[in-house]
Enzyme design. Structure first.
Site, PDB file in Angstrom:
ATOM      1  N   TYR A 101      -3.171   1.589  -9.864  1.00 26.54           N
ATOM      2  CA  TYR A 101      -3.923   2.840  -9.857  1.00 26.54           C
ATOM      3  C   TYR A 101      -3.109   3.977  -9.256  1.00 26.54           C
ATOM      4  O   TYR A 101      -1.975   3.781  -8.796  1.00 26.54           O
ATOM      5  CB  TYR A 101      -5.230   2.648  -9.083  1.00 26.54           C
ATOM      6  CG  TYR A 101      -5.101   2.514  -7.580  1.00 26.54           C
ATOM      7  CD1 TYR A 101      -5.610   3.495  -6.729  1.00 26.54           C
ATOM      8  CD2 TYR A 101      -4.504   1.394  -7.008  1.00 26.54           C
ATOM      9  CE1 TYR A 101      -5.514   3.369  -5.348  1.00 26.54           C
ATOM     10  CE2 TYR A 101      -4.405   1.261  -5.630  1.00 26.54           C
ATOM     11  CZ  TYR A 101      -4.908   2.258  -4.807  1.00 26.54           C
ATOM     12  OH  TYR A 101      -4.803   2.126  -3.438  1.00 26.54           O
ATOM     13  N   ASP A 103      -2.597   6.545  -6.321  1.00 28.40           N
ATOM     14  CA  ASP A 103      -2.939   6.697  -4.908  1.00 28.40           C
ATOM     15  C   ASP A 103      -2.012   7.743  -4.291  1.00 28.40           C
ATOM     16  O   ASP A 103      -0.810   7.517  -4.140  1.00 28.40           O
ATOM     17  CB  ASP A 103      -2.781   5.351  -4.191  1.00 28.40           C
ATOM     18  CG  ASP A 103      -3.254   5.409  -2.746  1.00 28.40           C
ATOM     19  OD1 ASP A 103      -4.051   6.298  -2.420  1.00 28.40           O
ATOM     20  OD2 ASP A 103      -2.808   4.553  -1.953  1.00 28.40           O
ATOM     21  N   HIS A 162       2.080  -1.472   2.050  1.00 31.92           N
ATOM     22  CA  HIS A 162       1.118  -1.985   3.009  1.00 31.92           C
ATOM     23  C   HIS A 162       0.903  -3.484   2.836  1.00 31.92           C
ATOM     24  O   HIS A 162       1.197  -4.047   1.782  1.00 31.92           O
ATOM     25  CB  HIS A 162      -0.210  -1.254   2.872  1.00 31.92           C
ATOM     26  CG  HIS A 162      -0.116   0.219   3.145  1.00 31.92           C
ATOM     27  ND1 HIS A 162      -1.169   1.092   2.939  1.00 31.92           N
ATOM     28  CD2 HIS A 162       0.903   0.981   3.624  1.00 31.92           C
ATOM     29  CE1 HIS A 162      -0.798   2.319   3.273  1.00 31.92           C
ATOM     30  NE2 HIS A 162       0.453   2.278   3.691  1.00 31.92           N
ATOM     31  N   ASN A 164      -2.021  -6.719   3.838  1.00 30.75           N
ATOM     32  CA  ASN A 164      -3.405  -7.004   4.209  1.00 30.75           C
ATOM     33  C   ASN A 164      -3.547  -8.477   4.584  1.00 30.75           C
ATOM     34  O   ASN A 164      -3.048  -9.350   3.860  1.00 30.75           O
ATOM     35  CB  ASN A 164      -4.343  -6.690   3.039  1.00 30.75           C
ATOM     36  CG  ASN A 164      -4.300  -5.229   2.646  1.00 30.75           C
ATOM     37  OD1 ASN A 164      -4.768  -4.369   3.377  1.00 30.75           O
ATOM     38  ND2 ASN A 164      -3.712  -4.926   1.489  1.00 30.75           N
ATOM     39  N   ARG A 246     -10.230  -7.276   8.004  1.00 27.96           N
ATOM     40  CA  ARG A 246      -8.985  -7.133   7.235  1.00 27.96           C
ATOM     41  C   ARG A 246      -8.018  -6.281   8.044  1.00 27.96           C
ATOM     42  O   ARG A 246      -8.272  -5.106   8.292  1.00 27.96           O
ATOM     43  CB  ARG A 246      -9.236  -6.481   5.878  1.00 27.96           C
ATOM     44  CG  ARG A 246      -7.942  -6.237   5.071  1.00 27.96           C
ATOM     45  CD  ARG A 246      -8.254  -5.678   3.694  1.00 27.96           C
ATOM     46  NE  ARG A 246      -8.849  -4.358   3.759  1.00 27.96           N
ATOM     47  CZ  ARG A 246      -8.230  -3.210   3.479  1.00 27.96           C
ATOM     48  NH1 ARG A 246      -6.958  -3.217   3.113  1.00 27.96           N
ATOM     49  NH2 ARG A 246      -8.867  -2.075   3.547  1.00 27.96           N
TER      50      ARG A 246
END
Length: 509
Positions: A101, A103, A162, A164, A246
């Site tokens: 997507y 961002d 990033h 997670n 998270r």
């Protein structure tokens, strides 16, 4: 006993450029990148395809919500934009259960949830193939776009890679912060991607270990694109909030070398296990931000980092303490954990004796060796513009252009995957998480899949009507649990029935 297995995922924002057009609109080009992948594969791409209903990016792990009036617009990811840029906010869920997507003016690939560092390596690398396919499609257009798996444009802008990790919600967040700050400050020696120039705009001469370190300004905070913190406090679990937290890690570099990606995620997962068990080393840096910058700028790896007790430790010594604690408490019968520890050990040994021996495994070392060779051959200093170009070219996703890919093909960078494994991961979800169910919906349901997110599917399911199917447990919806039940299912109504959902249940929900 400590094990490396946990739900984890990777996010990569790709740098992009339109050759010959420095004034190109990055939002528009990012949407073109995403659509170039989605269109030929018949995947739905629109701003509204992502289900924002359960997102809460202003929730802070310290126990409060940021006031929306105080938030930067870049933080409001849960509010579909209504300005002139809205037409460019493409969202796609790919066949493997990942999200692709736009961002913050970059195309981003967010991997599906996986359970091991080896799977992270595979599915993160699958994202590189997704990006490459976008580039190949746009090569045929009047406005081709190049993509780079890096973190800065060397003009003062930085974008993220990033991580997670789901952690036990009962773990005190203060304990997480206390342990992760010294770990993250020093982890860059294991998995930095390297960068020409010192300072945000590369205004200082030299080379540093991390491409991101100079852009961090706080120890702890909610922001991700300004006042960047070493520990991010976003409390948005994308899972059962009573059970999971998270951890959203924004401080890592985008790694291309597979061993570096493996150690980046593997060591972090083990340290989180230490924290959950109350076994993490107690190390308190006197000035965490200064130490972060100092470590990145110190190629000798010998800089003393002041602690609050008046003593000092080097980055290597701090990493040794975390490694030793993990080794002490590790399950000796868990092969995935032992593999991470062995590779972490190899990195620490190589860095303490001769970092150049790890040019086959760590991006900053590989890049430094490459640049030093060129500097010696051409007799130039670190401020020569050619070096900055080489730096960027290392990260080009095109195999024929990217210097990383050329090194890897020449056998100078180790691989942990095969081409076949990565290609399979582009179209197949990992086995052990809910990504399998998301993948089934994307691959089979067509227009009946109205929207999706990490923890939901919105289905137009015939007699059921429009249904939001919650997926709050990441370890359900797996191939093992569902493959037989969904075999041959091609409709949303059929999927709900296969999952044991009836119309009365939907009505009551």
């Amino acid at each position: 006993m400590l094990r490396v297995r946990r739900v984890m995922g990777a996010e990569t924002e790709f740098g992009l450029s339109q050759p010959g057009n420095p004034r190109a609109n990055p939002m528009r080009d990012s949407a073109r990148v995403v659509d170039a992948y989605a269109g030929p594969r018949g995947l739905k791409s629109s701003q509204n395809f992502w289900d924002f209903a359960t997102e809460s990016p202003l929730a802070d792990a310290r126990g409060f919500f940021m006031n929306i009036a105080d938030a930067d617009t870049s933080q409001l990811t849960h509010i579909p934009q209504d300005d002139v840029e809205a037409q460019y906010l493409a969202n796609v869920v790919t066949e493997n259960g990942a999200r692709y997507y736009v961002d913050h003016a970059h195309p981003e690939y967010s991997s599906p949830e996986v359970l091991t560092p080896r799977d992270i390596v595979t599915f993160d690398r699958a994202g590189d193939l997704v990006a490459l396919e976008s580039v190949r499609t746009l090569e045929k257009s009047a406005e081709p776009v190049n993509l780079y798996k890096n973190n800065t444009d060397s003009k003062g802008a930085s974008y993220g890679a990033h991580e997670n990790y789901l952690v036990d919600r009962s773990t005190d967040f203060d304990d997480i912060v206390a342990a992760l700050i010294p770990f993250f400050v020093t982890r860059q020696i294991l998995c930095g991607s390297g960068r020409v120039g010192i300072g945000r705009e590369g205004e200082g001469k030299g080379f540093q270990i991390s491409s991101r370190a100079d852009f961090f300004e706080a120890e702890v905070g909610l922001e991700t694109t300004l006042r960047r913190p070493i520990v991010n406090t976003r409390d948005e679990p994308h899972a059962d909030p009573a059970k999971y937290r998270r951890l959203h890690v924004i401080i890592g570099d985008a790694t291309l070398a597979e061993p570096a990606t493996f150690v980046r995620f593997g060591s972090t997962s083990l340290v989180l296990g230490l924290i959950e068990a109350g076994l993490a080393p107690r190390i308190e840096l006197a000035d965490s931000l200064q130490s972060l910058w100092d470590v990145s700028h110190d190629l000798s790896l010998t800089a003393p980092l002041p602690l609050t007790d008046g003593t000092t430790l080097t980055a290597l010594e701090i990493q040794e303490r975390f490694y030793s604690a993990c080794l002490e408490h590790a399950d000796p019968d868990d092969s995935a954990t032992i593999e991470v520890l062995a590779e972490w050990r190899r990195f620490l040994d190589g860095l303490s004796t001769d970092p150049k021996t790890l040019a086959d495994s760590i991006d900053w070392v590989a890049k430094l060796v490459l640049l030093e060779s060129y500097r010696s051959r051409e007799d130039i200093d670190w401020d020569h513009p050619k070096l900055a170009l080489i730096d960027v070219q290392y990260h080009d996703v095109r195999p024929e252009k990217g210097l990383f890919h050329k090194l890897e093909r020449a056998g100078r960078i180790r691989r942990m995957t095969t081409d076949a494994e990565v290609e399979a991961a582009v179209i197949n979800a990992p086995d052990g998480t809910r990504a399998f169910l998301r993948s089934v919906a994307v691959s089979r349901l067509g227009e009946a899949l109205v929207a999706a997110s990490w923890d939901s599917l919105v289905l137009n399911a015939g007699a059921f009507g429009v249904v939001r199917l919650p997926m709050h447990e990441p370890l359900k919806g797996t191939r093992e649990l569902l493959a037989d039940r969904v075999e041959g299912i091609e409709t949303a109504e059929g999927l709900l029935k296969a999952l044991g959902v009836d119309r009365l249940t939907v009505k009551n929900d």
